[in-house]
Write a protein that holds these residues in place. Structure first.
Motif, PDB file in Angstrom:
ATOM      1  N   CYS A  22       0.852  -1.201   0.000  1.00 26.93           N
ATOM      2  CA  CYS A  22       0.000   0.000   0.000  1.00 26.93           C
ATOM      3  C   CYS A  22       0.887   1.250   0.000  1.00 26.93           C
ATOM      4  N   VAL A  24       0.299   4.315   0.520  1.00 28.75           N
ATOM      5  CA  VAL A  24       0.032   5.361   1.522  1.00 28.75           C
ATOM      6  C   VAL A  24      -0.215   4.759   2.914  1.00 28.75           C
ATOM      7  N   CYS A  41      -7.387   5.805   2.302  1.00 25.35           N
ATOM      8  CA  CYS A  41      -7.148   5.026   1.075  1.00 25.35           C
ATOM      9  C   CYS A  41      -7.352   5.895  -0.167  1.00 25.35           C
TER      10      CYS A  41
END
Ligand code: SF4
Ligand code: SF4
Length: 294
Positions: A22, A24, A41
């Protein structure tokens, strides 16, 4: 943010792969489950792509679309340019024929919207009043800037995405019609939900493949070369730039992949970039690298 990407709890095997990928870090473990933190997200879809357990689930609007069709609405498809990469040897005629068998009234390429949008960008830059312009075509990039670089929102172009521009154009030409976007992107689901009333539903190529299989519909191969064919470059990195007339006052950059976009946004923040138009795409390779290619 809409609930278009969630965790199928029973499938998560606690492997941390999604957290590692991911960009972030918007996934947290609780109760040994990798939960997506919705307000952090950016819907890049990486966790969906890398999960070995298929524990990340993209919501499907197939039933909603079937209801629209069966209730007699004129339902028109806006088909993302990347269909050409997803369906080997399929041209718009073959896709249109298959989609009509499913009950759609018509199918057009989102490339029409891309052509409208690139003209808007040309006009935008011709005003010569802006130092930096970031393209607003990729909803994940827009979310990245909103959530992590809010000071740079001022550089985000006030231009519709090709999907929205095309949907508005379809509705102008077909009053009362409903528009369904079909493409490789999970973020488009959130974009359509946020800008209500423009795009009525979004299906991924995976949704479409399931529906076609269920209905026993096959795509007949055909290749074509329409007037919008240059705009078909749009889903590859630098695709807008390839179709735009360029202004000598600006430098033009194409940046793909969330990490590269973050690096560029940091450079803007620290004053290293000026008089530049930047086409940013969250997916490596742009939309052709979208998370839900079949
Ligand atoms: S990659 Fe899939 S299985 Fe692994 S922690 Fe994330 S959701 Fe769970
Ligand atoms: S979609 Fe992207 S930003 Fe959102 S949780 Fe998954 S990997 Fe992280």
């Amino acid at each position: 943010m809409s609930d278009c990407l969630t965790l199928k709890k029973s499938n998560c095997k606690n492997c941390y792969k999604c957290i590692r990928h991911c960009p972030v870090k918007s996934i947290r473990f609780s109760g040994n489950q990798a939960h997506i933190i919705g307000n952090e997200c950016i819907l890049c879809g990486q966790c969906f792509v890398v999960c070995p357990q298929n524990a990340k689930e993209i919501s499907s609007e197939t039933e909603k679309v079937k209801v629209l069709i069966s209730s007699g609405e004129k339902v028109i498809v806006s088909l993302a340019p990347s269909f050409i990469a997803n369906y080997e040897n399929a041209g718009i005629r073959g896709m249109r024929a298959a989609l009509k068998k499913l009950g759609f009234y018509e199918a057009e390429e989102t490339a029409i919207g891309a052509t409208i949008v690139k003209t808007e960008y040309e006009k935008y830059l011709a005003e010569k009043t802006r130092d930096i312009v970031i393209s607003s075509c990729c909803h994940s990039v827009n979310l990245l800037i909103q959530k992590y670089f809010p000071k740079e929102l001022t550089y985000l172009a006030d231009v519709l995405s090709p999907m929205q521009a095309h949907a508005k154009d379809i509705k102008r030409r077909n009053p009362g019609a409903k528009v369904v976007f079909i493409g490789p992107c999970v973020a488009k689901k959130d974009e359509a939900a946020y800008y209500e009333g423009i795009v009525d539903a979004v299906l991924t190529y995976e949704d479409l493949a399931k529906w076609m299989k269920e209905a026993n519909v096959e795509i007949v191969s055909d290749m074509d070369d329409t007037a919008e064919s240059r705009a078909r470059f749009f889903p590859t990195t630098g695709g807008i730039l390839k179709t735009m007339a360029q202004d000598s006052d600006y430098t033009y950059l194409a940046i793909d992949g969330v990490d590269n976009c973050i690096a560029a946004l940091r450079d803007i923040e620290t004053g290293k970039i000026h008089k530049t138009f930047i086409e940013m795409s969250a997916c490596a390779g742009s939309c052709i690298g979208g998370p839900v290619m079949e």
